[in-house]
Design an enzyme around this catalytic site. Structure first.
Site, short mmCIF file in Angstrom:
data_model
loop_
_atom_site.label_atom_id
_atom_site.label_comp_id
_atom_site.label_asym_id
_atom_site.label_seq_id
_atom_site.Cartn_x
_atom_site.Cartn_y
_atom_site.Cartn_z
N GLY A 12 0.78 -1.24 0.00
CA GLY A 12 0.00 0.00 0.00
C GLY A 12 0.81 1.28 0.00
CE LYS A 90 -10.88 -12.09 -7.33
NZ LYS A 90 -10.60 -13.48 -7.66
CG ASN A 106 -2.22 -1.47 -13.23
OD1 ASN A 106 -2.25 -1.64 -12.01
ND2 ASN A 106 -1.33 -2.10 -14.00
CG HIS A 108 3.58 -2.43 -15.33
ND1 HIS A 108 3.20 -3.69 -14.91
CD2 HIS A 108 4.75 -2.58 -16.00
CE1 HIS A 108 4.11 -4.57 -15.32
NE2 HIS A 108 5.06 -3.93 -15.99
CG ASP A 149 0.69 -5.20 -17.27
OD1 ASP A 149 0.05 -4.57 -16.42
OD2 ASP A 149 1.45 -6.15 -16.98
CD GLU A 178 5.60 1.84 -8.79
OE1 GLU A 178 4.47 1.61 -8.33
OE2 GLU A 178 6.50 0.96 -8.83
C1 GRF Z 1 3.87 -1.22 -7.29
O1 GRF Z 1 5.20 -1.44 -7.69
C2 GRF Z 1 2.98 -1.07 -8.49
O2 GRF Z 1 3.62 -0.53 -9.60
C3 GRF Z 1 2.60 -2.48 -8.79
O3 GRF Z 1 2.48 -3.10 -7.53
C4 GRF Z 1 3.29 -2.41 -6.58
C5 GRF Z 1 2.42 -2.05 -5.44
O4 GRF Z 1 3.16 -1.50 -4.37
N1 GRF Z 1 1.42 -2.57 -9.61
P1 GRF Z 1 2.43 -0.83 -3.14
O5 GRF Z 1 1.46 -1.86 -2.59
O6 GRF Z 1 1.72 0.38 -3.64
O7 GRF Z 1 3.51 -0.49 -2.16
#
Ligand code: GRF
Length: 206
Positions: A12, A90, A106, A108, A149, A178
């Site tokens: 999270g 999921k 999403n 990635h 994706d 991110e």
């Molecule tokens: C992240 O690296 C995101 O890009 C991928 O899953 C990971 C989730 O990390 N889809 P977090 O749970 O937000 O720390």
């Protein structure tokens, strides 16, 4: 007001960065619900601590369990207009994806269209990037369609990885990116600056 629901499965950290950014900066964004397929993940603790309503979509025995069909009604009744997958592991049923066309995004942890697809999650992604000897990696936010994706790319940001010594170092650098990229994209949606035209995603930059 842009009402968002964030779908999670684990740590999270992206949810955390979104919560912080909404509190400090995104005054026209409301985090209306957190959805998880795991009841005992840190992301759910975050939802609880921040008084965000949450539901589970996989844990049948749990009190807040809902099916995807019920979830559709819940999110519609809350007038959610953007669903953000932030580490949700999921597969989302096709009819749910179709019901929210161009409303599910999403994040990635690599530069799509490379290093994506089934099984490409978590460290699998960073190991593949490391083994490829790529000198840059990054993060991608894209629309979700019915193929892993493969939805249209909305925004990407890259990071230099030419000096890394292992996949964990790539993961660390990408995660930092991110945490900026995802709130930035949510902000763009809240300002109505993301459109799909001629099968391409257009961002209206000011
Ligand atoms: C992240 O690296 C995101 O890009 C991928 O899953 C990971 C989730 O990390 N889809 P977090 O749970 O937000 O720390």
């Amino acid at each position: 007001m842009l009402k968002i629901a964030v779908f999670v499965s684990g740590r999270g950290s992206n949810l955390k960065s979104l919560i912080e950014k909404i509190k400090s900066d995104l005054t026209t964004v409301e985090l209306s619900a957190v959805i998880s397929n795991k009841s005992d993940c840190p992301a759910i603790n975050l939802a609880e601590e921040n008084d965000i309503p949450y539901f589970f979509v996989n844990e049948i025995s749990k009190e807040k369990f809902v099916t995807f069909s019920t979830l559709k009604d819940i999110l519609n009744s809350k007038e959610v207009n953007l669903i953000v997958l932030a580490g949700f592991l999921k597969k989302i049923p096709e009819d749910f994806v179709d019901a929210f066309e161009n409303k599910i995004i999403n994040i990635h942890p690599a530069l799509l269209p490379s290093f994506g697809g089934k099984g490409m999650y978590g460290m699998n992604v960073h190991k593949a990037v490391f083994e490829s000897s790529a000198k840059v990696s990054g993060a991608t936010v894209h629309f979700v369609n019915n193929f892993y994706d493969e939805g249209k790319i909305i925004l990407q940001r890259c990071v230099d990885i030419s000096d890394v010594e292992n996949p964990a170092e790539i993961a660390e650098r990408v995660l930092r990116i991110e945490h900026e990229l995802l709130p930035d994209v949510v902000k763009l949606f809240s300002e109505d600056r993301v459109t799909v035209e001629n099968n391409r995603v257009q961002i209206k930059f000011k």
